[in-house]
Structure formats: C-alpha cells, structure tokens
Enzyme design. Structure first.
Site, PDB file in Angstrom:
ATOM      1  N   PRO A   2     -84.534  87.458  10.628  1.00 47.78           N
ATOM      2  CA  PRO A   2     -85.873  87.279   9.548  1.00 47.78           C
ATOM      3  C   PRO A   2     -84.657  86.569   8.343  1.00 47.78           C
ATOM      4  CG  PRO A   2     -86.201  89.392  10.684  1.00 47.78           C
ATOM      5  CD  PRO A   2     -84.302  89.203  11.246  1.00 47.78           C
ATOM      6  N   GLU A   3     -85.126  85.648   7.945  1.00 47.69           N
ATOM      7  CA  GLU A   3     -84.537  85.524   6.320  1.00 47.69           C
ATOM      8  C   GLU A   3     -85.381  85.469   5.149  1.00 47.69           C
ATOM      9  OE1 GLU A   3     -82.605  81.285   6.335  1.00 47.69           O
ATOM     10  OE2 GLU A   3     -82.228  81.191   8.655  1.00 47.69           O
ATOM     11  N   LYS A  59     -82.947  89.197   1.431  1.00 45.25           N
ATOM     12  CA  LYS A  59     -83.205  89.873   2.785  1.00 45.25           C
ATOM     13  C   LYS A  59     -83.655  91.375   2.779  1.00 45.25           C
ATOM     14  CE  LYS A  59     -80.483  86.860   5.189  1.00 45.25           C
ATOM     15  NZ  LYS A  59     -79.213  86.144   6.232  1.00 45.25           N
ATOM     16  N   ARG A 249     -70.838  80.370  12.987  1.00 38.91           N
ATOM     17  CA  ARG A 249     -72.261  80.112  12.716  1.00 38.91           C
ATOM     18  C   ARG A 249     -72.686  78.808  13.194  1.00 38.91           C
ATOM     19  NH1 ARG A 249     -75.623  83.582   8.820  1.00 38.91           N
ATOM     20  NH2 ARG A 249     -74.407  84.764   7.421  1.00 38.91           N
TER      21      ARG A 249
END
Length: 261
Positions: A2-3, A59, A249
């Site tokens: 989730p962002e 977040k 990433r």
C-alpha cells in the site's frame, strides 16, 4: 505494498465506518499485529471511546479518539474492512472493533509485517512519527525542493525514503519520474529549478489521480499499466522499458523519455 493513495482509501473507510461511533468492544484475534501495546492495554484504552475524524500522514493512519490515538501501518498486505458484527470472520482478520450503530471495523492482514500502535498523547505520536518526512500530498514546493536538495543519493532513492518524503512507494516514484522525464538514477541534489518544478507538478498531478482511484491504477496511459508486461513498452513513445534495481527496489524507466543528463 500500500502506498499513499491506498492508505487514503483506508482513511475514508475508517471515517465512513467509525467516525462519531463509540468503541463497544475490541477483539484481538492475533496479538502478533500489536506493536508496543498488549491486548488488555488496547482494550482499556479504546473501549468506551468515540472515534473522531481520522488523519493520514504518508503511509500511516491516525484514528483519533479525543484521548489515545490508534495508529495503523499496513505493511504489504494490511487493509481496513467495514462490516457488521455478525459478518463471517475471515482467516486474516486480526483485530475487530465493534462499534455503536451495529458496525464493525476490521484490521485484516495476511503477512503481519506492520500493525497497530497506541499513542497515549501527542508526545507519543510525535515520537512514533519522528522519522517521517513531510506528507507528499501536503508538502509545498519550497519544502519539497529543500528536502531534495539536501540529499546526496539518487532521485528514486530520495523519493521513496520516508524520512525525506512520506507516502511515496515504488510504483508512485517510477510513475512520477517517468511523467517528469527524469531518470531514477539522477542525483537528487543536481536537479535544476525547472526539474524541481516539473517533478513537483507531476507528483501532485499523479497523486490526485491515484487518490481518486484509491490505488496506483494500472491504466494503459500510465507506466504502471505496462511495467509487468512480458515485453514492456513505454505508453508515451513505444520504446522498450528498462528494468534495474535501486536500493533493492525493482525500477522501471524509459531510456528515450528519461535520457541520461
């Protein structure tokens, strides 16, 4: 993971489900999601309290009660679900908040990488969020330029560092950089004023669209819509997309739209 747009969606779930309602009962089905607070401590702090207007910072989601604040971080698989107390309980429903008005709010999380904290007062909350930078939706351009100009590393790394800017994750950072025509390995402190202005504008525009969608949408006109294709192509110029890794990433970018220098 989730962002910011996903967490803003959870904030809206929390507000529509729980704002103004009294916590009648807290059922902890898995104490493994509690951070720094026990089952009894959570119950004693929240039962009988009334949820106010929730807030989001990056977040993190803040469920205020006029006293203690329930603080939630969703990790990779967490979410909030609104239902009724007699709804069937699912395997990954970790904490159930039964509310007045026959409502029930559920913290559901498969992998349990983050969880729930309890801040007893504002000083507790400040300590919990002290390493968070300004919220990406709320930051103004001057502060945005200031935090980036102080970073020595790559631009993608700076954007996804929550202590620099809170709320951006992997998908958003790649999308914003592609829209701004900036390479992810560009040095953050070497941005020109025009670069900064364009990057800030594209961040704001991307976040507004993603918040409206409730996620980072995999639209055909977005980089996000093509990053996982077998033969990924840039939706703007048709060039083959490149893949690399930055700070661990997976990073996707277009060599034509985001040229070196």
């Amino acid at each position: 993971m989730p962002e910011l747009p996903d967490v803003e969606g959870f904030r809206q779930v929390l507000e529509s489900c729980a704002k103004g309602r009294v916590v009648r009962h807290v059922e902890v089905r898995d104490a493994g999601v509690l951070r720094g607070v026990g089952v009894r401590g959570l119950r004693d702090a929240l039962e009988g309290r009334r949820f106010g207007t929730p807030e989001r910072h990056g977040k993190w989601l803040l469920a205020r009660t006029g006293g203690p604040t329930l603080v939630l971080h969703f990790g990779m698989t967490g979410r909030l679900v609104c239902g009724r107390p007699d709804d069937a309980v699912e395997a990954h429903d970790r904490v159930l908040f039964t509310l007045s008005g026959n409502r029930q709010l559920r913290f559901r999380d498969q992998r349990k990488l983050q969880g729930l904290w309890l801040a007893h007062d504002d000083s507790d909350l400040d300590r919990l969020l002290r390493r968070q930078g300004p919220d990406a939706m709320a930051v103004d351009r001057a502060e945005f330029e200031a935090v980036l100009s102080s970073r020595r590393g790559h631009l993608k790394t700076a954007l996804t560092d929550q202590s620099v800017l809170a709320g951006l994750g992997n998908l958003l950072a790649d999308e914003i950089l592609w829209r701004a025509r900036l390479r992810p390995d560009h040095r953050a402190r070497e941005l020109t004023q025009d670069d900064c202005r364009r990057l800030y504008s594209e961040m704001r525009r991307t976040l507004r669209s993603a918040v409206n969608a409730g996620c980072v949408p995999p639209r055909d006109s977005w980089l996000t819509g093509h990053r996982d294709d077998p033969d990924p192509r840039c939706p703007r110029c048709g060039s083959g997309l490149r893949r690399s890794r930055m700070a661990g990433r997976g990073t996707v970018w277009c060599p034509r739209c985001q040229p070196d220098g």
